[in-house]
Design a protein around this motif. Structure first.
Motif, mmCIF file in Angstrom:
data_model
loop_
_atom_site.group_PDB
_atom_site.id
_atom_site.type_symbol
_atom_site.label_atom_id
_atom_site.label_comp_id
_atom_site.label_asym_id
_atom_site.label_seq_id
_atom_site.Cartn_x
_atom_site.Cartn_y
_atom_site.Cartn_z
ATOM 1 N N ALA A 148 -62.189 32.500 4.454
ATOM 2 C CA ALA A 148 -62.426 32.606 5.892
ATOM 3 C C ALA A 148 -62.717 34.065 6.239
ATOM 4 C CB ALA A 148 -61.205 32.105 6.647
ATOM 5 N N GLN A 149 -63.026 34.313 7.511
ATOM 6 C CA GLN A 149 -63.328 35.675 7.979
ATOM 7 C C GLN A 149 -62.164 36.632 7.725
ATOM 8 O OE1 GLN A 149 -66.091 36.950 9.257
ATOM 9 N NE2 GLN A 149 -67.294 35.070 9.357
ATOM 10 N N ASP A 150 -60.918 36.141 7.843
ATOM 11 C CA ASP A 150 -59.751 37.008 7.659
ATOM 12 C C ASP A 150 -59.379 37.201 6.185
ATOM 13 O OD1 ASP A 150 -58.759 34.500 7.090
ATOM 14 O OD2 ASP A 150 -57.057 34.616 8.471
ATOM 15 N N GLY A 151 -60.135 36.615 5.256
ATOM 16 C CA GLY A 151 -59.914 36.807 3.830
ATOM 17 C C GLY A 151 -58.997 35.791 3.187
ATOM 18 N N THR A 152 -58.519 34.804 3.934
ATOM 19 C CA THR A 152 -57.663 33.773 3.352
ATOM 20 C C THR A 152 -58.519 32.648 2.783
ATOM 21 O OG1 THR A 152 -57.440 32.630 5.469
ATOM 22 C CG2 THR A 152 -55.739 34.261 4.912
ATOM 23 N N VAL A 153 -57.924 31.892 1.880
ATOM 24 C CA VAL A 153 -58.634 30.780 1.245
ATOM 25 C C VAL A 153 -58.894 29.692 2.282
ATOM 26 C CG1 VAL A 153 -58.491 28.963 -0.493
ATOM 27 C CG2 VAL A 153 -57.670 31.250 -1.017
ATOM 28 N N GLU A 154 -60.144 29.254 2.361
ATOM 29 C CA GLU A 154 -60.531 28.220 3.313
ATOM 30 C C GLU A 154 -60.741 26.875 2.625
ATOM 31 O OE1 GLU A 154 -63.345 28.411 7.145
ATOM 32 O OE2 GLU A 154 -64.388 28.749 5.253
ATOM 33 N N ASN A 155 -61.356 26.894 1.436
ATOM 34 C CA ASN A 155 -61.653 25.663 0.698
ATOM 35 C C ASN A 155 -61.490 25.913 -0.798
ATOM 36 O OD1 ASN A 155 -62.598 24.372 3.093
ATOM 37 N ND2 ASN A 155 -64.562 25.401 2.831
ATOM 38 N N VAL A 156 -61.025 24.884 -1.506
ATOM 39 C CA VAL A 156 -60.991 24.895 -2.968
ATOM 40 C C VAL A 156 -61.643 23.594 -3.410
ATOM 41 C CG1 VAL A 156 -59.570 24.927 -5.034
ATOM 42 C CG2 VAL A 156 -58.856 26.238 -3.030
ATOM 43 N N GLU A 157 -62.766 23.700 -4.131
ATOM 44 C CA GLU A 157 -63.521 22.510 -4.528
ATOM 45 C C GLU A 157 -63.885 22.592 -6.001
ATOM 46 O OE1 GLU A 157 -66.380 21.478 -1.031
ATOM 47 O OE2 GLU A 157 -66.369 23.639 -1.362
ATOM 48 N N ARG A 158 -63.941 21.437 -6.646
ATOM 49 C CA ARG A 158 -64.396 21.342 -8.036
ATOM 50 C C ARG A 158 -65.561 20.361 -8.061
ATOM 51 N NH1 ARG A 158 -62.393 22.354 -13.160
ATOM 52 N NH2 ARG A 158 -60.384 22.951 -12.319
ATOM 53 N N PHE A 159 -66.658 20.795 -8.667
ATOM 54 C CA PHE A 159 -67.847 19.958 -8.787
ATOM 55 C C PHE A 159 -68.148 19.725 -10.256
ATOM 56 C CE2 PHE A 159 -68.318 22.303 -4.832
ATOM 57 C CZ PHE A 159 -68.653 21.311 -3.934
ATOM 58 N N GLY A 160 -68.737 18.577 -10.552
ATOM 59 C CA GLY A 160 -69.193 18.263 -11.897
ATOM 60 C C GLY A 160 -70.639 17.819 -11.834
ATOM 61 N N LEU A 161 -71.276 17.737 -12.956
ATOM 62 C CA LEU A 161 -72.656 17.292 -13.028
ATOM 63 C C LEU A 161 -72.665 15.954 -13.746
ATOM 64 C CD1 LEU A 161 -75.563 18.164 -12.395
ATOM 65 C CD2 LEU A 161 -75.694 19.065 -14.694
ATOM 66 N N GLU A 162 -72.876 14.888 -12.994
ATOM 67 C CA GLU A 162 -72.883 13.540 -13.544
ATOM 68 C C GLU A 162 -74.282 12.953 -13.421
ATOM 69 O OE1 GLU A 162 -70.231 12.358 -15.011
ATOM 70 O OE2 GLU A 162 -68.993 14.050 -14.403
ATOM 71 N N GLN A 163 -74.919 12.707 -14.525
ATOM 72 C CA GLN A 163 -76.257 12.124 -14.581
ATOM 73 C C GLN A 163 -77.241 12.911 -13.715
ATOM 74 O OE1 GLN A 163 -75.576 8.087 -13.435
ATOM 75 N NE2 GLN A 163 -74.757 7.531 -15.420
ATOM 76 N N GLY A 164 -77.157 14.244 -13.775
ATOM 77 C CA GLY A 164 -78.093 15.093 -13.058
ATOM 78 C C GLY A 164 -77.784 15.274 -11.590
ATOM 79 N N ARG A 165 -76.681 14.733 -11.093
ATOM 80 C CA ARG A 165 -76.326 14.848 -9.680
ATOM 81 C C ARG A 165 -75.016 15.610 -9.550
ATOM 82 N NH1 ARG A 165 -76.600 9.444 -6.635
ATOM 83 N NH2 ARG A 165 -76.859 10.912 -4.946
ATOM 84 N N VAL A 166 -74.931 16.449 -8.518
ATOM 85 C CA VAL A 166 -73.713 17.199 -8.261
ATOM 86 C C VAL A 166 -72.701 16.266 -7.615
ATOM 87 C CG1 VAL A 166 -72.716 19.121 -6.986
ATOM 88 C CG2 VAL A 166 -74.981 19.340 -7.990
ATOM 89 N N ILE A 167 -71.510 16.182 -8.198
ATOM 90 C CA ILE A 167 -70.450 15.296 -7.720
ATOM 91 C C ILE A 167 -69.229 16.139 -7.385
ATOM 92 C CG2 ILE A 167 -68.955 13.351 -8.342
ATOM 93 C CD1 ILE A 167 -71.872 12.582 -8.234
ATOM 94 N N ALA A 168 -68.663 15.943 -6.197
ATOM 95 C CA ALA A 168 -67.417 16.625 -5.835
ATOM 96 C C ALA A 168 -66.261 15.911 -6.522
ATOM 97 C CB ALA A 168 -67.233 16.619 -4.323
ATOM 98 N N LEU A 169 -65.633 16.575 -7.498
ATOM 99 C CA LEU A 169 -64.537 15.971 -8.244
ATOM 100 C C LEU A 169 -63.205 16.159 -7.536
ATOM 101 C CD1 LEU A 169 -65.530 17.171 -11.812
ATOM 102 C CD2 LEU A 169 -65.984 14.966 -10.764
ATOM 103 N N ASN A 170 -63.050 17.270 -6.832
ATOM 104 C CA ASN A 170 -61.799 17.563 -6.151
ATOM 105 C C ASN A 170 -62.115 18.475 -4.984
ATOM 106 O OD1 ASN A 170 -59.220 18.155 -5.360
ATOM 107 N ND2 ASN A 170 -58.528 18.810 -7.382
#
Length: 155
Positions: free
Chosen positions: A99-121
């Motif tokens: 975020a603007q104040d330097g704190t963590v806003e989002n934590v995401e994990r992506f994978g590549l499944e059959q050529g498509r970006v998938i949000a794993l977490n």
């Protein structure tokens, strides 16, 4: 005298067969680094800062392109079988947005499944997730361009 030659021919044949079998086993290589789920579970959204994230999972090799509002950790696993070209069998991308104040806003994990970006977490503080379009463009365009697209058709 004919007996030793037959034995050495069999030994050579066995050696060739063993070499052929060994060359068919896959060789895996991992490039890059993506934090484990255990490490990411230690990061508290809305509380942790860049400094505390760096202590828990380390600093990434890639940050935001225009502004330093996100850190990206990328890990690729390549597998080579025999004489074939290496194949990308797994890709993990961890995106930690700030975020603007330097704190963590989002934590995401992506994978590549059959050529498509998938949000794993995904752990998100807001409904609108920043940076997904950039990440999808980054992952989706790998290998999808031709030299004519860069140089131009009339060159």
């Amino acid at each position: 005298m004919a007996r030793p030659r037959a034995g050495s021919a069999r030994l050579a044949l066995v050696a060739v067969l063993c070499t052929a079998l060994v060359s068919c086993s896959p060789i895996s290589r991992t490039h890059g680094y993506a934090p484990s789920e255990e490490d990411l579970s230690q990061i508290v959204v809305g509380v942790d800062t860049r400094d505390s994230v760096a202590e828990v999972v380390g600093t990434p090799s890639t940050g935001g392109v225009i502004r330093d509002e996100a850190w990206y950790y990328v890990e690729n696993t390549w597998e080579t079988v025999g004489f074939r070209a290496p194949e990308n069998v797994d890709r993990q991308v961890v995106a930690i947005s700030f975020a603007q104040d330097g704190t963590v806003e989002n934590v995401e994990r992506f994978g590549l499944e059959q050529g498509r970006v998938i949000a794993l977490n995904r752990r998100v503080t807001e409904a609108n997730v920043k940076g997904i379009s950039f990440l999808r463009q980054l992952m989706g365009n790998i290998g999808n361009f031709r030299a004519a697209d860069v140089i131009g058709p009339d060159s």
